[in-house]
Write an enzyme that holds these catalytic residues in place. Structure first.
Site, PDB file in Angstrom:
ATOM      1  N   ALA A  17      35.014  41.956  32.301  1.00 63.05           N
ATOM      2  CA  ALA A  17      34.513  41.636  30.959  1.00 63.05           C
ATOM      3  C   ALA A  17      34.087  40.169  30.947  1.00 63.05           C
ATOM      4  CB  ALA A  17      35.607  41.862  29.919  1.00 63.05           C
ATOM      5  N   LYS A  18      33.425  39.766  29.903  1.00 64.71           N
ATOM      6  CA  LYS A  18      33.108  38.344  29.733  1.00 64.71           C
ATOM      7  C   LYS A  18      32.831  38.089  28.265  1.00 64.71           C
ATOM      8  CE  LYS A  18      32.694  34.691  32.394  1.00 64.71           C
ATOM      9  NZ  LYS A  18      33.360  34.418  33.675  1.00 64.71           N
TER      10      LYS A  18
END
Ligand code: NAD
Length: 424
Positions: A112-113
């Protein structure tokens, strides 16, 4: 002198670079295209607008993103970037890279980011705190120790992580240390986390030099970016006996063929009013583009995406590139570097030391038992060394460069997991 980085330039799109390498790996593995497309796109994209009362009483609305690329191997994991240039495609690419990175170092996480469009340098501590708490509230149903675990990235650090753990814990009505990593040590952070990414870059550099038959004492190194990753990589690589001849940051590039004392540079930045290298003595001032083309054995790009491009790849003189930053080389530059015989240790391997120690932090939080720094470093070094050997061997097996090999190894693992779990 201007820094002349390409960051924020619409000419390059890190998501396109990610997709091109992904396609190559799909072909090598012979994966079904429709099946592969499940892994190409993110599982979830959340966009929020965060209203913040600024110190002067005005209200400003900041746009924030969280992209969960995949959670097939475990809870998704990835940093939060505070930057004026951050955009959705960039965050999507960064989220996918986290998936591949976690698979490569064999930790039970997806990718994720997060990103918030803001200029942290021009904001007060109070404004940053309100923004970080607002972002946490907006993402309270995304974040979670078993679902999605943020960490620092460009523009964020232990203080922002402390605000996130505090706000999230308040919302949930209990202390939730494991919701975020990269926390200050007194708040459940792990010893060795701050240095972990730079340390992994050093281990990658050491292992690659050994494969190339080059002694550290005969090598020189140039490091672009002098933040967390750049400064610590430079310090640890210089401790290996490699001469650091060039460093840089937003203020420009700094060159001394006789060698730069990295500890002096770190001290200088700490005490400088702008917290950068501007005015650093006993060096020649050069541009960031000149820096990348310096004569050296090792180049460590550790600033941001899209720095090595078809425009400058022909002029790169380094024999070894160890990618501390995420996405510093565009896909179109890969072939040029390969043709020149440059060994590139790709980002999804070279900078995976950070997420490895983030995983150790999460494990320690959940155990309620904390390790010594020596244990953290030993285990992280071992994980990096094993990952490096796996990718190096895969490159030989598939007769491809280390970047393609890294995508192949990661995609093979994640796609096998997805096949076993099944689709509906
Ligand atoms: P940081 O904010 O601590 O440092 C970034 C450095 O790059 C600074 O020296 C800054 O001056 C320079 N820089 C940034 N924008 C610039 C510009 N426009 N022109 C010139 N120089 C510029 O960030 P960091 O945590 O060291 O991250 C650097 C890179 O490493 C990013 O690509 C990040 O995604 C990646 N990365 C970081 C970690 C981590 O644990 N911090 C882990 C993996 C990958």
């Amino acid at each position: 002198m201007s820094s002349q980085l390409n960051g924020g330039s619409p000419r390059y799109n890190p998501l396109e670079s990610m997709n091109r390498r992904f396609d190559t790996a799909v072909e090598i593995l012979g994966l079904d295209k429709q099946f592969a497309d499940v892994l190409r796109v993110p599982d979830k994209v959340v966009i929020c607008n965060i209203p913040v009362t600024m110190d002067d009483g005005t209200i400003k609305v900041f746009e924030g993103f969280r992209v969960v690329h995949s959670d097939h191997l475990g809870p998704s994991k990835g940093g939060i970037r505070f930057s004026p240039d951050v955009n959705l495609d960039e965050v999507k690419a960064l989220a996918a890279w986290m998936t591949w990175k976690c698979a490569i170092v064999n930790i039970p996480y997806g990718g994720a980011k997060g990103g918030v469009k803001c200029d942290p340098r021009s904001m007060s501590k109070g404004e940053l705190e309100r923004l970080t708490r607002g972002y946490t509230i907006a993402m309270k149903d995304v974040f979670g120790p078993e679902s999605d675990i943020p960490a620092p990235d460009m523009g964020t650090g232990p203080q922002e992580m402390a605000w996130i753990v505090d706000e999230y814990s308040k919302v949930k009505g209990q202390n939730a240390w494991a919701v975020v990593t990269g926390k200050p040590i007194v708040l459940g952070g792990s010893l060795g986390r701050v240095e972990a990414t730079g340390r992994g870059v050093m281990v990658s550099t050491r292992t690659a030099l050994a494969k190339m038959g080059i002694k550290p004492s005969e090598a020189t190194c140039v490091v672009q970016g002098f933040g967390n990753v750049g400064s610590i990589s430079a310090r640890l690589i210089s401790q290996m006996g490699v001469k650091i001849v060039g460093i840089s940051d937003v203020s420009g590039g700094y060159y001394n063929p006789e060698g730069i004392d990295v500890n002096d540079a770190v001290e200088y930045v700490k005490n400088s009013p702008k917290r950068n290298l501007e005015g650093f003595p006993n060096v020649s001032l050069i541009s960031n583009s000149e820096l990348l083309e310096l004569n050296c054995t090792v180049l460590v790009p550790a600033a941001m995406e899209d720095q090595i491009t078809p425009e400058n790849a022909h002029n790169i003189k380094a024999k070894l590139i160890v990618e501390g930053a995420n996405g510093p080389t565009t896909a179109a530059a890969d072939a040029i570097l390969e043709e020149k015989g440059v060994l590139v240790v790709p980002d999804i391997l070279a900078n995976a030391g950070g997420v490895t120690v983030s995983y150790f932090e999460w494990v320690q939080n959940r155990l309620g038992y904390y390790w010594t720094e020596e244990r953290v470093n030993r285990r992280a070094d071992r994980a990096m060394k094993i990952a490096f050997e796996n990718i190096y061997n895969a490159a030989a097996k598939y007769k491809v460069n280390m970047r393609v090999a890294a995508y192949v190894v990661a995609l093979d693992k994640v796609s096998q997991t997805l096949k076993l779990r099944g689709l509906f």
